[in-house]
Motif scaffolding. Structure first.
Motif, PDB file in Angstrom:
ATOM      1  N   PRO A  50      -4.791 -13.549  -2.288  1.00 26.95           N
ATOM      2  CA  PRO A  50      -4.333 -12.729  -1.445  1.00 26.95           C
ATOM      3  C   PRO A  50      -3.721 -12.405  -1.364  1.00 26.95           C
ATOM      4  O   PRO A  50      -2.722 -12.309  -2.271  1.00 26.95           O
ATOM      5  N   VAL A  51      -3.396 -11.416  -0.098  1.00 27.80           N
ATOM      6  CA  VAL A  51      -2.753 -10.549   0.031  1.00 27.80           C
ATOM      7  C   VAL A  51      -2.088  -9.645   1.404  1.00 27.80           C
ATOM      8  O   VAL A  51      -3.337  -9.925   1.987  1.00 27.80           O
ATOM      9  N   ASN A  52      -1.499  -9.625   1.915  1.00 29.46           N
ATOM     10  CA  ASN A  52      -1.486  -9.160   3.452  1.00 29.46           C
ATOM     11  C   ASN A  52      -0.941  -7.346   3.277  1.00 29.46           C
ATOM     12  O   ASN A  52       0.099  -7.092   2.333  1.00 29.46           O
ATOM     13  N   ASP A  53      -1.496  -6.973   3.128  1.00 22.67           N
ATOM     14  CA  ASP A  53      -1.868  -5.311   3.146  1.00 22.67           C
ATOM     15  C   ASP A  53      -3.469  -4.982   4.033  1.00 22.67           C
ATOM     16  O   ASP A  53      -3.773  -4.434   3.212  1.00 22.67           O
ATOM     17  N   PRO A  54      -2.720  -4.616   5.204  1.00 25.84           N
ATOM     18  CA  PRO A  54      -3.939  -4.922   6.211  1.00 25.84           C
ATOM     19  C   PRO A  54      -3.897  -2.720   5.813  1.00 25.84           C
ATOM     20  O   PRO A  54      -3.110  -1.874   5.827  1.00 25.84           O
ATOM     21  N   PRO A  55      -4.777  -2.160   7.120  1.00 27.63           N
ATOM     22  CA  PRO A  55      -4.782  -1.016   7.267  1.00 27.63           C
ATOM     23  C   PRO A  55      -3.772  -0.203   7.943  1.00 27.63           C
ATOM     24  O   PRO A  55      -3.617  -0.867   8.512  1.00 27.63           O
ATOM     25  N   GLU A  56      -3.525   0.858   7.846  1.00 27.34           N
ATOM     26  CA  GLU A  56      -2.727   1.643   8.740  1.00 27.34           C
ATOM     27  C   GLU A  56      -2.999   2.653   9.228  1.00 27.34           C
ATOM     28  O   GLU A  56      -3.939   3.153   8.691  1.00 27.34           O
ATOM     29  N   GLU A 243      -7.657 -11.147 -16.920  1.00 25.88           N
ATOM     30  CA  GLU A 243      -6.948 -11.313 -18.395  1.00 25.88           C
ATOM     31  C   GLU A 243      -6.952  -9.688 -18.876  1.00 25.88           C
ATOM     32  O   GLU A 243      -5.578  -9.168 -19.334  1.00 25.88           O
ATOM     33  N   ILE A 244      -7.194  -8.534 -17.184  1.00 29.97           N
ATOM     34  CA  ILE A 244      -6.880  -7.472 -17.775  1.00 29.97           C
ATOM     35  C   ILE A 244      -7.131  -7.003 -16.264  1.00 29.97           C
ATOM     36  O   ILE A 244      -6.321  -5.175 -16.695  1.00 29.97           O
ATOM     37  N   HIS A 245      -7.049  -7.354 -15.057  1.00 30.00           N
ATOM     38  CA  HIS A 245      -6.599  -6.543 -14.287  1.00 30.00           C
ATOM     39  C   HIS A 245      -5.512  -6.662 -13.312  1.00 30.00           C
ATOM     40  O   HIS A 245      -5.879  -8.022 -13.203  1.00 30.00           O
ATOM     41  N   ASN A 246      -5.044  -5.892 -12.519  1.00 29.86           N
ATOM     42  CA  ASN A 246      -3.419  -6.541 -12.041  1.00 29.86           C
ATOM     43  C   ASN A 246      -4.367  -6.672 -10.583  1.00 29.86           C
ATOM     44  O   ASN A 246      -5.068  -6.783 -10.168  1.00 29.86           O
ATOM     45  N   SER A 247      -3.809  -7.851 -10.705  1.00 31.35           N
ATOM     46  CA  SER A 247      -3.460  -8.788  -8.953  1.00 31.35           C
ATOM     47  C   SER A 247      -3.005  -8.131  -7.584  1.00 31.35           C
ATOM     48  O   SER A 247      -2.515  -7.247  -7.686  1.00 31.35           O
ATOM     49  N   PRO A 248      -3.580  -8.560  -6.963  1.00 35.62           N
ATOM     50  CA  PRO A 248      -2.504  -8.022  -5.397  1.00 35.62           C
ATOM     51  C   PRO A 248      -1.660  -7.500  -5.914  1.00 35.62           C
ATOM     52  O   PRO A 248      -0.798  -6.586  -5.701  1.00 35.62           O
ATOM     53  N   ALA A 249      -0.435  -8.409  -5.952  1.00 36.78           N
ATOM     54  CA  ALA A 249       0.746  -9.042  -6.521  1.00 36.78           C
ATOM     55  C   ALA A 249       1.118  -7.861  -6.968  1.00 36.78           C
ATOM     56  O   ALA A 249       2.082  -6.641  -6.899  1.00 36.78           O
ATOM     57  N   GLY A 250       0.309  -7.966  -8.227  1.00 36.64           N
ATOM     58  CA  GLY A 250       0.494  -6.494  -9.248  1.00 36.64           C
ATOM     59  C   GLY A 250       0.195  -5.086  -8.650  1.00 36.64           C
ATOM     60  O   GLY A 250       1.275  -3.556  -8.650  1.00 36.64           O
ATOM     61  N   ASN A 251      -1.129  -4.855  -7.693  1.00 37.01           N
ATOM     62  CA  ASN A 251      -1.304  -3.447  -7.667  1.00 37.01           C
ATOM     63  C   ASN A 251       0.334  -3.435  -6.544  1.00 37.01           C
ATOM     64  O   ASN A 251      -0.211  -2.056  -6.460  1.00 37.01           O
ATOM     65  N   LEU A 252       0.564  -4.307  -5.544  1.00 35.36           N
ATOM     66  CA  LEU A 252       1.946  -3.495  -4.379  1.00 35.36           C
ATOM     67  C   LEU A 252       3.138  -2.993  -5.434  1.00 35.36           C
ATOM     68  O   LEU A 252       3.366  -2.031  -5.600  1.00 35.36           O
ATOM     69  N   LEU A 253       3.367  -3.215  -6.334  1.00 36.40           N
ATOM     70  CA  LEU A 253       4.899  -2.900  -7.012  1.00 36.40           C
ATOM     71  C   LEU A 253       4.121  -1.510  -7.610  1.00 36.40           C
ATOM     72  O   LEU A 253       4.876  -1.153  -7.525  1.00 36.40           O
TER      73      LEU A 253
END
Length: 383
Positions: A50-56, A243-253
């Motif tokens: 889950p992540v809150n990253d809507p279109p803009e 084991e290797i892919h960034n999570s949504p939280a990681g991607n936001l960072l």
């Protein structure tokens, strides 16, 4: 902003445009500064959860169907794709580059267009025209269809080169790739915003493969230091989905860090974006103040001061001609310095690594200004 161009035919001089014969509507005639997304799965976006990253409004994506659309996840989905070369074999997920574009748009006032060319699992040779170059040629075709020029490239790649043989030549091959992209896209200063690799938590680690990950991360650090127009941000502290892919939280960072790098280096904003980077490693056999041999590390680009959170984990590894001297402890010894106490004196030539393994320590020192960890490094000479 996005522009819609409406075509119509006026018949018999009728001035009432609402009654003219309709024609095609061309959407997204102008989508702003174009940024090419290139690399492998963490560039394509494989974050799950889950992540809150809507279109803009004002942020658009050239999808694989060849159509511009309001940018929304997943970016590299292959419905009606025109490009078999970068068609994903798995369903992608969350990408770091919507967050990247949002921050750019907010700080510059420019609309942003994202051109997706990444492919999960792709090695550097697929992007390097001096080698296989399949994805490089595909990227050129996509960019030319979008107008032929770009403001810059956002690049996340390297995991597929973390093997003996490929890792050693990564830096030189990356440099040649950057040079050729700049030539063929007609911009000798085309910016490349890059990411130093995050961790791989798989259990099948070996000493040889650990070193390959350290070598690639070192090449990524050095590329940003030595190639004009290339920046790098760390990802080693970003959470994962697997084991290797960034999570949504990681991607936001990661997206925010890359945007800050671009805002400073491309758009001229007064933003501190650099992570602390190793500048020196000095050996003191007498061990002033600690009564043991020590290695004193100094860092550049510390915006605030170095601090630690969590337990003191084995971030650092020292090697000399007799092997690996055991580290008794390490501690912050100044605003931009770290002291490492050793259990024996160094013998002969010596080097130090930090976070070089595939899955290194979880608790790094941080910069108090940005809360970014220092860039990982490998085989830095101790003087």
């Amino acid at each position: 902003m996005s522009v819609v161009n409406r075509l119509c035919l006026r018949i018999d001089g009728n001035p009432a445009l609402e009654w003219t014969v309709r024609g095609d509507m061309i959407h997204h005639v102008g989508v702003g500064d174009l940024w090419i997304i290139a690399g492998q799965s963490n560039a394509a976006g494989y974050g799950k959860g889950p992540v809150n990253d809507p279109p803009e409004l004002g942020i658009h994506l050239l999808r694989n169907s060849g159509r511009w659309d309001l940018a929304s996840h997943p970016f590299n989905e292959s419905t009606n794709t025109l490009h078999i070369e970068n068609r994903e074999t798995a369903n992608p997920g969350h990408s770091p580059f919507l967050a990247f574009a949002k921050l750019l748009k907010r700080e510059t006032g420019y609309p942003i267009g994202l051109v997706q060319t990444a492919l999960g699992g792709s090695p550097l040779r697929a992007w390097n025209p001096g080698e296989d170059g399949t994805l490089y040629r595909n990227m050129l075709n996509i960019v030319r269809a979008a107008g032929g020029s770009a403001r810059g490239v956002v690049w996340y790649q390297g995991c597929s080169d973390c093997y003996p043989g490929d890792s050693e030549s990564y830096g030189e091959r990356f440099r040649k790739m950057v040079e050729q992209w700049r030539t063929d896209l007609g911009d000798s200063e085309l910016p490349f915003a890059t990411v130093q690799l995050n961790r791989y938590t798989g259990s099948d680690t070996t000493e040889e493969n650990d070193r390959a990950w350290g070598i690639v991360r070192e090449h990524q650090r050095v590329a940003a230091r030595d190639i004009p127009g290339v920046t790098v941000v760390p990802a080693i502290d970003s959470p994962l989905s697997d084991e290797i892919h960034n999570s949504p939280a990681g991607n936001l960072l990661i997206g925010e860090r890359m945007a800050r790098a671009v805002l400073a280096s491309v758009y001229g904003k007064d933003v501190h974006f650099r992570a602390p980077e190793i500048a020196g490693a000095r050996y003191d056999e007498a061990g002033e103040d600690v009564g043991a041999p020590v290695v004193e590390l100094t860092y550049d680009h510390v915006g605030g001061y170095l601090l630690t959170i969590g337990p003191n984990q084995p971030v650092f590894t020292v090697e000399d001609e007799a092997g690996r001297p055991e580290i008794a402890a390490w501690s912050i010894s100044g605003r931009s310095a770290i002291r490492i106490a050793l259990k024996r004196p160094l013998q002969g030539r010596a080097f130090i690594h930090a976070g070089f393994e595939r899955n290194p320590a979880a608790y790094y020192p941080l910069d108090s200004l940005t809360y970014m960890p220092p860039l990982s490094f490998y085989r830095f000479p101790i003087g």
